[in-house]
Design an enzyme around this catalytic site. Sequence first.
Site, PDB file in Angstrom:
ATOM      1  N   CYS A   1      19.963  49.433  40.965  1.00  0.00           N
ATOM      2  CA  CYS A   1      18.692  49.687  41.875  1.00  0.00           C
ATOM      3  C   CYS A   1      17.392  48.987  41.000  1.00  0.00           C
ATOM      4  O   CYS A   1      17.508  49.047  39.725  1.00  0.00           O
ATOM      5  CB  CYS A   1      18.494  50.855  42.251  1.00  0.00           C
ATOM      6  SG  CYS A   1      19.761  51.898  43.081  1.00  0.00           S
TER       7      CYS A   1
ATOM      8  N   ARG B   1      18.164  43.478  42.536  1.00  0.00           N
ATOM      9  CA  ARG B   1      18.927  44.469  41.749  1.00  0.00           C
ATOM     10  C   ARG B   1      19.582  45.375  42.922  1.00  0.00           C
ATOM     11  O   ARG B   1      20.375  46.243  42.665  1.00  0.00           O
ATOM     12  CB  ARG B   1      18.213  45.131  41.045  1.00  0.00           C
ATOM     13  CG  ARG B   1      17.585  44.762  39.932  1.00  0.00           C
ATOM     14  CD  ARG B   1      16.547  45.608  39.093  1.00  0.00           C
ATOM     15  NE  ARG B   1      17.176  46.632  38.422  1.00  0.00           N
ATOM     16  CZ  ARG B   1      18.065  46.443  37.383  1.00  0.00           C
ATOM     17  NH1 ARG B   1      17.735  45.533  36.785  1.00  0.00           N
ATOM     18  NH2 ARG B   1      18.557  47.625  36.670  1.00  0.00           N
TER      19      ARG B   1
ATOM     20  N   TRP C   1      20.630  49.955  45.449  1.00  0.00           N
ATOM     21  CA  TRP C   1      22.073  49.545  45.839  1.00  0.00           C
ATOM     22  C   TRP C   1      22.839  50.722  45.835  1.00  0.00           C
ATOM     23  O   TRP C   1      23.029  51.575  44.798  1.00  0.00           O
ATOM     24  CB  TRP C   1      22.392  48.620  44.660  1.00  0.00           C
ATOM     25  CG  TRP C   1      23.820  48.049  44.527  1.00  0.00           C
ATOM     26  CD1 TRP C   1      24.636  48.604  43.637  1.00  0.00           C
ATOM     27  CD2 TRP C   1      24.427  47.069  45.238  1.00  0.00           C
ATOM     28  NE1 TRP C   1      25.956  48.071  43.857  1.00  0.00           N
ATOM     29  CE2 TRP C   1      25.710  47.027  45.003  1.00  0.00           C
ATOM     30  CE3 TRP C   1      23.782  46.101  46.275  1.00  0.00           C
ATOM     31  CZ2 TRP C   1      26.500  46.081  45.454  1.00  0.00           C
ATOM     32  CZ3 TRP C   1      24.828  45.096  46.604  1.00  0.00           C
ATOM     33  CH2 TRP C   1      26.359  45.039  46.072  1.00  0.00           C
TER      34      TRP C   1
ATOM     35  N   ASN D   1      17.275  54.866  38.943  1.00  0.00           N
ATOM     36  CA  ASN D   1      18.177  53.775  38.957  1.00  0.00           C
ATOM     37  C   ASN D   1      19.161  54.502  37.846  1.00  0.00           C
ATOM     38  O   ASN D   1      18.999  54.500  36.791  1.00  0.00           O
ATOM     39  CB  ASN D   1      17.393  52.706  38.706  1.00  0.00           C
ATOM     40  CG  ASN D   1      18.623  51.380  37.947  1.00  0.00           C
ATOM     41  OD1 ASN D   1      19.584  51.334  38.730  1.00  0.00           O
ATOM     42  ND2 ASN D   1      18.142  50.695  36.925  1.00  0.00           N
ATOM     43  N   GLY D   2      20.474  54.159  38.471  1.00  0.00           N
ATOM     44  CA  GLY D   2      21.615  54.850  37.525  1.00  0.00           C
ATOM     45  C   GLY D   2      22.655  55.767  38.283  1.00  0.00           C
ATOM     46  O   GLY D   2      22.506  55.916  39.524  1.00  0.00           O
TER      47      GLY D   2
ATOM     48  N   GLU E   1      43.282  33.426  38.270  1.00  0.00           N
ATOM     49  CA  GLU E   1      41.852  33.455  38.120  1.00  0.00           C
ATOM     50  C   GLU E   1      41.138  32.499  37.266  1.00  0.00           C
ATOM     51  O   GLU E   1      39.972  31.725  37.713  1.00  0.00           O
ATOM     52  CB  GLU E   1      41.668  34.941  37.697  1.00  0.00           C
ATOM     53  CG  GLU E   1      40.067  35.433  37.770  1.00  0.00           C
ATOM     54  CD  GLU E   1      39.281  35.256  39.117  1.00  0.00           C
ATOM     55  OE1 GLU E   1      39.884  34.841  40.195  1.00  0.00           O
ATOM     56  OE2 GLU E   1      37.981  35.294  39.095  1.00  0.00           O
TER      57      GLU E   1
ATOM     58  N   LYS F   1      38.292  29.879  38.934  1.00  0.00           N
ATOM     59  CA  LYS F   1      36.909  29.934  38.406  1.00  0.00           C
ATOM     60  C   LYS F   1      36.470  28.470  38.113  1.00  0.00           C
ATOM     61  O   LYS F   1      35.489  28.063  38.504  1.00  0.00           O
ATOM     62  CB  LYS F   1      36.847  30.593  37.047  1.00  0.00           C
ATOM     63  CG  LYS F   1      36.460  32.274  37.066  1.00  0.00           C
ATOM     64  CD  LYS F   1      35.277  32.495  37.720  1.00  0.00           C
ATOM     65  CE  LYS F   1      35.321  32.767  39.161  1.00  0.00           C
ATOM     66  NZ  LYS F   1      35.618  33.904  39.634  1.00  0.00           N
TER      67      LYS F   1
ATOM     68  N   GLU G   1      36.173  26.362  41.435  1.00  0.00           N
ATOM     69  CA  GLU G   1      35.203  26.505  42.178  1.00  0.00           C
ATOM     70  C   GLU G   1      33.660  25.984  42.124  1.00  0.00           C
ATOM     71  O   GLU G   1      32.703  25.779  42.764  1.00  0.00           O
ATOM     72  CB  GLU G   1      35.159  27.981  43.017  1.00  0.00           C
ATOM     73  CG  GLU G   1      34.625  29.132  41.895  1.00  0.00           C
ATOM     74  CD  GLU G   1      34.868  30.490  42.538  1.00  0.00           C
ATOM     75  OE1 GLU G   1      34.349  30.632  43.890  1.00  0.00           O
ATOM     76  OE2 GLU G   1      35.326  31.388  41.867  1.00  0.00           O
TER      77      GLU G   1
ATOM     78  N   HIS H   1      59.975  22.658  37.370  1.00  0.00           N
ATOM     79  CA  HIS H   1      60.500  22.622  38.831  1.00  0.00           C
ATOM     80  C   HIS H   1      59.469  21.626  39.788  1.00  0.00           C
ATOM     81  O   HIS H   1      59.616  21.485  40.985  1.00  0.00           O
ATOM     82  CB  HIS H   1      60.864  23.844  39.762  1.00  0.00           C
ATOM     83  CG  HIS H   1      61.597  24.825  39.194  1.00  0.00           C
ATOM     84  ND1 HIS H   1      63.100  24.630  39.037  1.00  0.00           N
ATOM     85  CD2 HIS H   1      61.602  25.719  38.217  1.00  0.00           C
ATOM     86  CE1 HIS H   1      63.593  25.425  38.363  1.00  0.00           C
ATOM     87  NE2 HIS H   1      62.912  26.178  37.851  1.00  0.00           N
TER      88      HIS H   1
ATOM     89  N   LYS I   1      28.933  33.600  49.324  1.00  0.00           N
ATOM     90  CA  LYS I   1      29.365  34.684  48.569  1.00  0.00           C
ATOM     91  C   LYS I   1      30.283  35.579  49.435  1.00  0.00           C
ATOM     92  O   LYS I   1      30.964  36.092  48.936  1.00  0.00           O
ATOM     93  CB  LYS I   1      28.032  35.419  48.179  1.00  0.00           C
ATOM     94  CG  LYS I   1      28.252  36.772  47.146  1.00  0.00           C
ATOM     95  CD  LYS I   1      28.652  36.262  45.978  1.00  0.00           C
ATOM     96  CE  LYS I   1      29.152  37.524  45.107  1.00  0.00           C
ATOM     97  NZ  LYS I   1      30.143  36.975  43.891  1.00  0.00           N
TER      98      LYS I   1
HETATM   99  C1  AGP Z   1      35.577  34.083  43.741  1.00  0.00           C
HETATM  100  O1  AGP Z   1      34.702  33.635  42.850  1.00  0.00           O
HETATM  101  C2  AGP Z   1      35.161  33.792  45.160  1.00  0.00           C
HETATM  102  N1  AGP Z   1      33.686  33.973  45.349  1.00  0.00           N
HETATM  103  C3  AGP Z   1      36.089  34.317  46.433  1.00  0.00           C
HETATM  104  O2  AGP Z   1      37.492  33.907  45.949  1.00  0.00           O
HETATM  105  C4  AGP Z   1      35.959  35.865  46.502  1.00  0.00           C
HETATM  106  O3  AGP Z   1      37.063  36.744  45.404  1.00  0.00           O
HETATM  107  C5  AGP Z   1      36.724  36.032  47.957  1.00  0.00           C
HETATM  108  O4  AGP Z   1      35.986  35.513  48.964  1.00  0.00           O
HETATM  109  C6  AGP Z   1      36.833  37.776  48.134  1.00  0.00           C
HETATM  110  O5  AGP Z   1      35.733  38.068  48.466  1.00  0.00           O
HETATM  111  P1  AGP Z   1      35.465  39.420  48.482  1.00  0.00           P
HETATM  112  O6  AGP Z   1      35.885  40.209  47.394  1.00  0.00           O
HETATM  113  O7  AGP Z   1      33.845  39.919  48.912  1.00  0.00           O
HETATM  114  O8  AGP Z   1      36.427  40.057  49.737  1.00  0.00           O
END
Ligand code: AGP
Length: 608
Positions: free
Chosen positions: A2, A27, A75, A101-102, A481, A485, A488, A504, A603
């Site tokens: 927060c 935050r 938050w 905050n904490g 993963e 990373k 994207e 394969h 996001k």
């Molecule tokens: C990962 O870097 C992405 N931004 C994306 O794959 C993300 O993990 C996915 O959209 C799921 O989002 P969520 O965890 O908010 O459900």
Amino acid sequence: MCGIVGYIGEKQAAPILLDGLARLEYRGYDSAGVAVYHDGKIEMVKASGRLSVVADMTDNGKSLKGTVGIGHTRWATHGSPTDVNAHPHFNEKESIVVVHNGIIENFQRLKSILMGYGYAFLSDTDTEVIAHLLDFYYKGNPLDAISKAMQRMEGSYALGIIFKEFPDNLFAVRKDSPLIVGKTSDGSILASDVPAILNYTRDVYYIENEEIVRMSASSMEFFNIDEKELIKEPVHINWDADAAEKGGYEFFMLKEINEQPKAVSDTFSPRIKNDIVDIEDLNLSDEEIRNINKLHVVACGSAWHTGMTAKYIYEGLAGIPVEVDLASEFRYRDPILPEGTLLIIISQSGETADSLAALRLAKKKGIKVLAIVNVVGSSIAREADIVFYTMAGPEIAVATTKAYSCQLIAHYLLAMKFAHVRGKISDVELKEMISAMRELPGKINTLIGEKERIQRFANRYLAAKDVFFMGRGIDYAISLEGSLKLKEISYIHSDAYAAGELKHGTISLIEDGSLVIAILTQKDLYAKTVSNIVEVKSRKAFVMVVTNESNKEAESVADYMVYIPETNKYFANSLAIIPLQLLAYYISLGKGLDVDKPRNLAKSVTVE
Ligand code: AGP
């Protein structure tokens, strides 16, 4: 996470508080509030929603008179983001007011003790406990009350406090949550972070753990927890306001990578008590845990990758069969969910449309849903039967890093609990895992410290067209993963393969100079993956290996080595992912891309 601010001086406090909070909204932004002393009374305005709600309610602060006040942007961690749970929080007499905050880890125990003394609580927050605790210890001397309360509180806190009987003072205190204070031309100011005060001063005092500050319009005094006065030197800040919001980092993603040791620790610390995993608040009895026949894990993107990792852990450690599904697939088939299935949904935002639909489908089929979620009060958190909150704090960069790391921790803790309750691991084994977990933040920190070496390597691959990641078992999940990373945020095509699958089909793509990133953290699989490295090497690939410090088997076949510290085999993902996050970050940075906001992505994916 927060944001807190406080001001005491000659000017009207509320507009200064709102201005500072606006710069701390990164935050937390699910509720906000301010409290100002005026004319013998503390006036408080708080509400759920963005800070603009409080700004509208107070005519941008102008309707709140008074020159001493505190403010908060929240938050949510304890209690959903409602008006009542928003900060500040009062004691019953409304003579002491607090922003925090904490996380107060022992707040439940303190709450029941205080209730035993007749204190009544209005909110679900841990912070309200602080207001009542201060009241309990206040006998006319604020410093004494603060010092005594600090000795009782476990966890982390940065606090701004006003005592109605001392309107010429504003108090602040800190333990394991950031806090700075500074003198302005007309008063004194406090905040969680530099951006909030840059408009007022550039000379700040960084408050250290268990230090107390007593501010007035013209003075600033520092004390330790024993009320002994301290001498502190100010630090001059040169950053511009934008850089300050990112804590001096160029992008939020790097800031969030750096926040991982703390986020991970914040996620496991409250859940480890006396060498056992404590999930009492989740309302999942030992009997229910013993009766789980199957775990069905459902998520999207990186969250799904943590599920892929978790499959190996729930099965290997707890002996429970696991199916892992993409939420977008799960929702459009007729999944078989036998009696005794526990569905685990994982989501940072708690708003991902496919994950939410999967949750609803499972509930419709009468299946219990446990959600691992970061955003308190989000749709998934509200609709799940059980919520395990990760403590990553707000994650701004589209590419997840710290929330991913915290989701892993949540899985580890659940798997350890399940395994222990089902008699699959002994007390001693559990204890060993807990101590390995406690070492993770330090080890993550060490890996982050090697970022310059990764950056040098990244700069050689800015023009890469394809990158291949491979591994077996948990190392395959890590590869998934690492690959996501990279693609994207760098727009380089990359894919992850279970190493045994290469021959394969995929191996036909390997050519002179192709970058292959091999993950080898699982000792029993080293030799198998090494033979796959040899296969791609003989097609002239360039191989980077991420492996444990003790593994010397891969050195003779690899072109570039990245070592990670030793840890429990189930925790390897938490370490191996760090260089892969850094690699993706530095390639994106080197290509001059907008690391935090990659093209075509959002996001939170709240639509199908
Ligand atoms: C990962 O870097 C992405 N931004 C994306 O794959 C993300 O993990 C996915 O959209 C799921 O989002 P969520 O965890 O908010 O459900």
